[in-house]
Design an enzyme around this catalytic site. Structure first.
Site, PDB file in Angstrom:
ATOM      1  N   GLY A   1       0.805  -1.235   0.000  1.00  0.00           N
ATOM      2  CA  GLY A   1       0.000   0.000   0.000  1.00  0.00           C
ATOM      3  C   GLY A   1       0.829   1.271   0.000  1.00  0.00           C
ATOM      4  O   GLY A   1       0.331   2.343   0.352  1.00  0.00           O
TER       5      GLY A   1
ATOM      6  N   TRP B   1       6.204  -4.861   1.038  1.00  0.00           N
ATOM      7  CA  TRP B   1       5.246  -5.570   0.182  1.00  0.00           C
ATOM      8  C   TRP B   1       5.784  -6.803  -0.515  1.00  0.00           C
ATOM      9  O   TRP B   1       5.015  -7.538  -1.134  1.00  0.00           O
ATOM     10  CB  TRP B   1       4.618  -4.613  -0.820  1.00  0.00           C
ATOM     11  CG  TRP B   1       5.530  -3.914  -1.765  1.00  0.00           C
ATOM     12  CD1 TRP B   1       6.057  -2.664  -1.587  1.00  0.00           C
ATOM     13  CD2 TRP B   1       6.004  -4.363  -3.034  1.00  0.00           C
ATOM     14  NE1 TRP B   1       6.830  -2.326  -2.670  1.00  0.00           N
ATOM     15  CE2 TRP B   1       6.825  -3.348  -3.576  1.00  0.00           C
ATOM     16  CE3 TRP B   1       5.818  -5.528  -3.783  1.00  0.00           C
ATOM     17  CZ2 TRP B   1       7.460  -3.460  -4.817  1.00  0.00           C
ATOM     18  CZ3 TRP B   1       6.448  -5.645  -5.017  1.00  0.00           C
ATOM     19  CH2 TRP B   1       7.255  -4.616  -5.520  1.00  0.00           C
TER      20      TRP B   1
ATOM     21  N   ASN C   1       9.101   2.703  -0.942  1.00  0.00           N
ATOM     22  CA  ASN C   1       9.331   4.144  -1.040  1.00  0.00           C
ATOM     23  C   ASN C   1       8.760   4.886   0.169  1.00  0.00           C
ATOM     24  O   ASN C   1       7.730   4.511   0.708  1.00  0.00           O
ATOM     25  CB  ASN C   1       8.668   4.699  -2.312  1.00  0.00           C
ATOM     26  CG  ASN C   1       7.150   4.494  -2.324  1.00  0.00           C
ATOM     27  OD1 ASN C   1       6.681   3.389  -2.534  1.00  0.00           O
ATOM     28  ND2 ASN C   1       6.395   5.538  -2.056  1.00  0.00           N
TER      29      ASN C   1
ATOM     30  N   ASP D   1      10.430   6.768  -6.597  1.00  0.00           N
ATOM     31  CA  ASP D   1       9.737   5.506  -6.308  1.00  0.00           C
ATOM     32  C   ASP D   1      10.672   4.303  -6.411  1.00  0.00           C
ATOM     33  O   ASP D   1      10.284   3.239  -6.880  1.00  0.00           O
ATOM     34  CB  ASP D   1       8.508   5.299  -7.207  1.00  0.00           C
ATOM     35  CG  ASP D   1       7.636   4.136  -6.717  1.00  0.00           C
ATOM     36  OD1 ASP D   1       7.591   3.918  -5.484  1.00  0.00           O
ATOM     37  OD2 ASP D   1       7.044   3.443  -7.548  1.00  0.00           O
TER      38      ASP D   1
ATOM     39  N   TRP E   1       9.114  -9.637 -16.354  1.00  0.00           N
ATOM     40  CA  TRP E   1       8.342  -9.421 -15.114  1.00  0.00           C
ATOM     41  C   TRP E   1       8.161 -10.723 -14.326  1.00  0.00           C
ATOM     42  O   TRP E   1       7.345 -10.816 -13.437  1.00  0.00           O
ATOM     43  CB  TRP E   1       6.981  -8.784 -15.448  1.00  0.00           C
ATOM     44  CG  TRP E   1       6.447  -7.927 -14.356  1.00  0.00           C
ATOM     45  CD1 TRP E   1       5.421  -8.217 -13.510  1.00  0.00           C
ATOM     46  CD2 TRP E   1       6.925  -6.625 -13.974  1.00  0.00           C
ATOM     47  NE1 TRP E   1       5.223  -7.184 -12.626  1.00  0.00           N
ATOM     48  CE2 TRP E   1       6.136  -6.192 -12.885  1.00  0.00           C
ATOM     49  CE3 TRP E   1       7.943  -5.788 -14.435  1.00  0.00           C
ATOM     50  CZ2 TRP E   1       6.331  -4.958 -12.251  1.00  0.00           C
ATOM     51  CZ3 TRP E   1       8.135  -4.567 -13.822  1.00  0.00           C
ATOM     52  CH2 TRP E   1       7.337  -4.163 -12.749  1.00  0.00           C
TER      53      TRP E   1
END
Ligand code: CA
Ligand code: CA
Length: 588
Positions: free
Chosen positions: A191, A252, A270, A320, A490
């Protein structure tokens, strides 16, 4: 075998069956060596994603064939980033929208399915993904997009307990594979784009009761056995005013456990908001504006949740560059115990395993613009003119000075895990070559709303590729070989003692490369983009390889000039399992 011995063997094996309590702490500790199962995220607690199996190797990988495929079905086909778990003839996978399945590893038939009932208002930032389960005792565990952790009976899929990690209405969610250490289920949170506060939580695996919590942002209090323990850091030592209260630092991507130093390692994302001018405690660059412990790796005591050490990759982070990427324990060529981690900011770091101290850093992507290097203390040498400017109160839209920064906010490397081969001593790093136009804008915190204070447009650096799988020597930082791919990579990589590196592409190809040269030895088209994490294990004397296929994740959500490399890709949701049939294992 005489009758007495036979009877004894039968008695022992019966005892073994009757006394089974499922997966033990010892099983988890030994996972990287046990070839008949895959019990942990990372194929071992050191996260090396290395298999000692060599049944499947460079000489016979061309004979690897599909054994079965399994569809996740329904209309919920989004990014499938899960790493499967394999135990006692059963594969456990998680899928998009907080779903979980148990599958018979021999036949590919479903044993049970669990669907979390998600509320309407969940706030996942970057697709509705999940990165995998954990297993311990007779339970399997996974996190859900409404920021809960669920324990299920591994045999039936029935809920054993279901606990709230945090309030999804504030922007919290959960996507990482949980970590099990000494009977504790340890989780982070997601989040970081909503002004939440990163935290690590440890629960009793049997009951789900909280044992300790450790926030990642200075000023917040931790807890132990239901009471306040200690404050994280020192209030306002590196944060101005009240900014720490909504300071980000989401944990996360989960964590790892190094048994040699009895340390949990979690990364923090971040600092919030992205606009670094609001978090600047002074122009002196003396550490007072570093915003600890955002964009850092934290060493944590598993018994108490106390922070043992920290290493911040990007102080006063402004692009970020989350500091969450996985930390892999390994031994270097001189026998030193080290950690390696490839950061979003484009640098590959070597840290001392005992205390997290900086050893070395090397760039692993091209044309990094925000820093010219890393100094002898591990601190970036900033190109301050490449920091997006402060919002401009006198302009109509408030936009500050825009800069073109490399890497982009999606990172030189994002969540997708690298692997380490004990055989070659190389790391296999899935990376991307891209930059971004980025600018800051005015922002104020509002519960449950995006808290960035920045805008951006991603751009490829080169015309012919974005994705780049690199074989890196951790002793020198040298890139031994590179495999280029049109679309951004990815998914995770896996190395084997058979001399193979497995990974998948968004274009759907599942590929095995030669670990020494990068030469493509085998591939299979899975029908949708691969953003999952390969595993391998041995079953009835044959080596199996599994990967999930299903395009999605963060890349397709943020168009920019990357879109034309990915906007034609089809969604999906399949588990693909391959095997090397016994009769073909020695064919070559
Ligand atoms: Ca194992
Ligand atoms: Ca972030």
């Amino acid at each position: 075998m005489n009758r007495f011995v036979l009877a004894a063997v039968v008695a022992i094996s019966c005892l073994g069956t009757a006394a089974t309590a499922g997966v033990t702490e010892q099983d988890l500790a030994n996972d990287e060596n046990s070839t008949a199962d895959v019990l942990t995220n990372g194929m071992g607690r050191h996260l090396q994603r290395y298999s000692p199996l060599e049944t499947l190797n460079k000489g016979n990988v061309e004979n690897l064939v599909p054994a079965w495929a399994f569809s996740l079905g329904g209309e919920k086909q989004r990014g499938q980033e899960s790493q499967p778990i394999v135990y006692d003839g059963v594969m456990y996978i998680t899928g998009s929208y907080s779903r979980m399945w148990a599958i018979d590893v021999k036949t590919g038939e479903e044993l049970w399915q669990y669907d979390a009932r998600l509320p309407e208002g969940i706030l996942p930032c970057c697709d509705v993904i999940n990165r995998g389960a954990a297993i311990y005792g007779d339970n399997v565990y996974f996190g859900t997009l409404d920021a809960r952790i669920v324990a299920l009976d591994r045999k039936t899929g029935k809920v054993v307990w279901n606990k709230k990690i945090a309030d999804y209405k504030e922007g919290y969610s959960y996507t990482a594979a949980p970590l099990i250490v000494n009977g504790l289920v340890i989780t982070g949170n997601s989040g970081g784009e909503f002004g939440i506060v990163g935290e690590v939580q440890a629960r009793d695996a049997e009951t789900g009761e909280l044992v300790w919590t450790r926030p990642t942002i200075e000023g917040h209090m931790g807890t132990l056995n239901g009471e306040e323990s200690t404050m994280t850091g020192t209030l306002n030592a590196s944060w101005p005013g009240d900014m720490w209260k909504t300071g980000g630092g989401a944990t996360w991507l989960g964590g790892s456990y190094d048994i040699d130093t009895d340390t949990l390692v979690f990364g923090a994302g971040n600092p919030a908001p992205w606009n670094s001018w609001l978090r600047n405690a002074g122009e002196k660059n003396d550490g007072t504006g570093d915003n600890l412990y955002a964009a850092s790796r934290l060493g944590i005591d598993p018994k108490t949740g106390e922070i043992k050490w920290h290493f911040q990759t990007t102080p006063r982070e402004g692009w970020d560059f989350d500091g969450v990427n996985e930390v892999i324990a390994f031994t270097d060529k001189d026998g030193n115990k080290r950690f390696a981690t490839a950061d979003r900011n484009g640098f590959f770091y070597i840290l001392n395993r005992e205390d997290g101290k900086f050893i070395a850093a090397y760039p692993f992507v091209k044309d990094i613009s925000w820093a010219s290097g890393i100094d002898e203390n591990g601190r970036p040498i900033y190109n301050e003119e490449n920091r997006p400017g402060a919002p401009n109160a006198s302009s109509d839209d408030g936009k500050g000075q825009q800069v073109f920064a490399v890497p982009s906010f999606l990172g030189g490397k994002n969540w997708m895990p690298m692997s380490y081969s004990q055989k070659t001593g190389l790391f296999y790093v899935p990376s991307n070559e891209w930059g971004m136009d980025i600018w800051n804008e005015p922002i104020s915190y509002k519960k449950g709303a995006a808290y960035l204070g920045a805008g951006f447009t991603i751009k490829p650096l080169f015309e012919d590729y974005i994705g780049s799988l690199k074989a890196m020597d951790p002793n020198t930082g040298e890139v031994k070989w590179e495999y280029k791919n049109d679309a951004p990579l990815w998914g995770g990589t896996m190395a084997t003692a058979g001399g193979l590196v497995f990974f998948g592409t968004p274009e759907g190809k599942f590929i095995a490369l030669d670990d020494e040269t990068g030469e493509e030895l085998w591939s299979f088209q899975t029908g949708s983009g691969i953003v999952g994490q390969p595993i391998t294990w041995e079953q009835d004397g044959e080596q199996y390889v599994t990967v999930m296929s299903g395009w999605g994740g963060a890349v397709p959500l943020w168009g920019g000039e990357v879109a034309k490399h990915v906007n034609y890709l089809n969604q999906g949701g399949m588990v693909w399992t391959f095997r090397l049939p016994k009769k073909l294992a020695s064919a070559n």
